[in-house]
Design an enzyme around this catalytic site. Sequence first.
Site, mmCIF file in Angstrom:
data_model
loop_
_atom_site.group_PDB
_atom_site.id
_atom_site.type_symbol
_atom_site.label_atom_id
_atom_site.label_comp_id
_atom_site.label_asym_id
_atom_site.label_seq_id
_atom_site.Cartn_x
_atom_site.Cartn_y
_atom_site.Cartn_z
ATOM 1 N N HIS A 102 -64.180 21.726 -67.691
ATOM 2 C CA HIS A 102 -63.250 22.177 -68.743
ATOM 3 C C HIS A 102 -62.603 20.950 -69.405
ATOM 4 O O HIS A 102 -62.353 19.941 -68.739
ATOM 5 C CB HIS A 102 -62.176 23.094 -68.147
ATOM 6 C CG HIS A 102 -61.359 23.766 -69.199
ATOM 7 N ND1 HIS A 102 -60.273 23.159 -69.783
ATOM 8 C CD2 HIS A 102 -61.497 24.969 -69.817
ATOM 9 C CE1 HIS A 102 -59.764 23.973 -70.704
ATOM 10 N NE2 HIS A 102 -60.490 25.081 -70.740
ATOM 11 N N ASN A 129 -59.758 32.462 -68.954
ATOM 12 C CA ASN A 129 -59.321 31.339 -68.127
ATOM 13 C C ASN A 129 -57.805 31.357 -68.105
ATOM 14 O O ASN A 129 -57.160 31.066 -69.111
ATOM 15 C CB ASN A 129 -59.848 30.030 -68.746
ATOM 16 C CG ASN A 129 -59.318 28.799 -68.040
ATOM 17 O OD1 ASN A 129 -58.778 28.891 -66.935
ATOM 18 N ND2 ASN A 129 -59.464 27.644 -68.670
ATOM 19 N N SER A 139 -59.382 28.964 -78.997
ATOM 20 C CA SER A 139 -58.519 29.875 -79.768
ATOM 21 C C SER A 139 -59.214 31.169 -80.192
ATOM 22 O O SER A 139 -58.949 31.694 -81.281
ATOM 23 C CB SER A 139 -57.911 29.147 -80.976
ATOM 24 O OG SER A 139 -57.129 28.049 -80.546
ATOM 25 N N LYS A 195 -55.827 29.487 -66.429
ATOM 26 C CA LYS A 195 -55.236 28.157 -66.222
ATOM 27 C C LYS A 195 -54.115 28.230 -65.161
ATOM 28 O O LYS A 195 -54.274 28.930 -64.178
ATOM 29 C CB LYS A 195 -54.738 27.577 -67.552
ATOM 30 C CG LYS A 195 -55.826 27.644 -68.636
ATOM 31 C CD LYS A 195 -55.479 26.867 -69.871
ATOM 32 C CE LYS A 195 -56.555 27.135 -70.929
ATOM 33 N NZ LYS A 195 -56.451 26.237 -72.077
ATOM 34 N N GLY A 253 -56.381 25.914 -77.420
ATOM 35 C CA GLY A 253 -54.932 26.071 -77.323
ATOM 36 C C GLY A 253 -54.186 25.629 -78.566
ATOM 37 O O GLY A 253 -52.971 25.472 -78.549
ATOM 38 N N GLU A 313 -59.693 20.265 -70.179
ATOM 39 C CA GLU A 313 -58.468 19.779 -69.543
ATOM 40 C C GLU A 313 -58.807 18.943 -68.304
ATOM 41 O O GLU A 313 -58.098 17.984 -67.981
ATOM 42 C CB GLU A 313 -57.545 20.968 -69.211
ATOM 43 C CG GLU A 313 -56.898 21.490 -70.488
ATOM 44 C CD GLU A 313 -56.681 22.986 -70.549
ATOM 45 O OE1 GLU A 313 -56.619 23.641 -69.491
ATOM 46 O OE2 GLU A 313 -56.589 23.513 -71.667
ATOM 47 N N GLU A 334 -66.852 24.316 -76.309
ATOM 48 C CA GLU A 334 -65.422 24.408 -76.619
ATOM 49 C C GLU A 334 -64.969 23.119 -77.303
ATOM 50 O O GLU A 334 -64.653 22.136 -76.621
ATOM 51 C CB GLU A 334 -64.616 24.581 -75.330
ATOM 52 C CG GLU A 334 -64.964 25.801 -74.523
ATOM 53 C CD GLU A 334 -63.817 26.187 -73.618
ATOM 54 O OE1 GLU A 334 -63.206 27.229 -73.877
ATOM 55 O OE2 GLU A 334 -63.490 25.428 -72.695
HETATM 56 C C1 PEP Z 1 -59.877 27.531 -72.760
HETATM 57 O O1 PEP Z 1 -58.974 27.420 -71.963
HETATM 58 O O2 PEP Z 1 -61.038 27.304 -72.409
HETATM 59 C C2 PEP Z 1 -59.550 27.943 -74.108
HETATM 60 C C3 PEP Z 1 -60.526 28.083 -74.976
HETATM 61 O O3 PEP Z 1 -58.229 28.170 -74.411
HETATM 62 P P1 PEP Z 1 -57.644 28.892 -75.749
HETATM 63 O O4 PEP Z 1 -58.422 30.166 -75.915
HETATM 64 O O5 PEP Z 1 -56.232 29.102 -75.473
HETATM 65 O O6 PEP Z 1 -57.928 27.957 -76.894
#
Ligand code: PEP
Length: 249
Positions: free
Chosen positions: A94, A9, A212, A11, A172, A96, A166
């Site tokens: 997601h 992703n 992460s 973003k 992040g 976010e 997630e």
């Molecule tokens: C994500 O954007 O879904 C995500 C898991 O980001 P990161 O891997 O940076 O934690």
Amino acid sequence: MRTPLIAGNWKMHLSLAEARALAAAVAGVAAACPDREVMIAPPYTALAAVREVAGERLILAGQNVCWEEKGAFTGEISPLMLRELGCRMVIVGHSERRHIFHEDNRMINRRLRGALRQGLIPILCIGETLAERDSAKTMEVLDQQVREGLDQVSLSDPARLVIAYEPVWAIGTGKTAGTDQAQEAHVFVRRLLAALYEKNIAAGIRILYGGSVNPANVDELMAQADIDGALVGGASLSAESFERVIRFA
Ligand code: PEP
């Protein structure tokens, strides 16, 4: 039976030139790894450029999608537009979108059903906040996100839906859920799917872990029985780290 899926992703990152170069590198890795699926979700504005270098094996995805095909929905993107740009998948719900833009389960369900109607495979993201985990509400939150996210969704092919667990506190932040924590959540979600769909459908739906994921932790996560892939943010933005994640052992 569940083909592993490694999904990046991007973003709101990368210039057009950077996106094209990274996609070309990832396409090469995807072509060299036929036993796993590789997906990227670039910014909408980069989809056309990325498509030119994606080849046959790299799956393109949208980062979100509107439930309508067209109309007065300023700032949204239609599932038909994503299809026209070569997308086969789309991320919905997601964290976010949920936490910065206040999308709720009902809206996410509309987006998911709109994607399915137009033949896009939705990746439904779910996950608890740190406060919810600390107050022992994780499973309750996941239960509600899955049930409401999949409201009125019938499935005859498990490949038409992907779930991504997630934990919000792991996105992040550099903090990853322990492999036991992740596996426990995945088992819970799979049981829930078995309550909603026929047994063989529930057993075939892929559940990704996200939060992460990086070259150092991907092998251990992917060794868990119910972790079928990864949704990767930060580590998908460099060809070197994403290649290592794709090539998990
Ligand atoms: C994500 O954007 O879904 C995500 C898991 O980001 P990161 O891997 O940076 O934690």
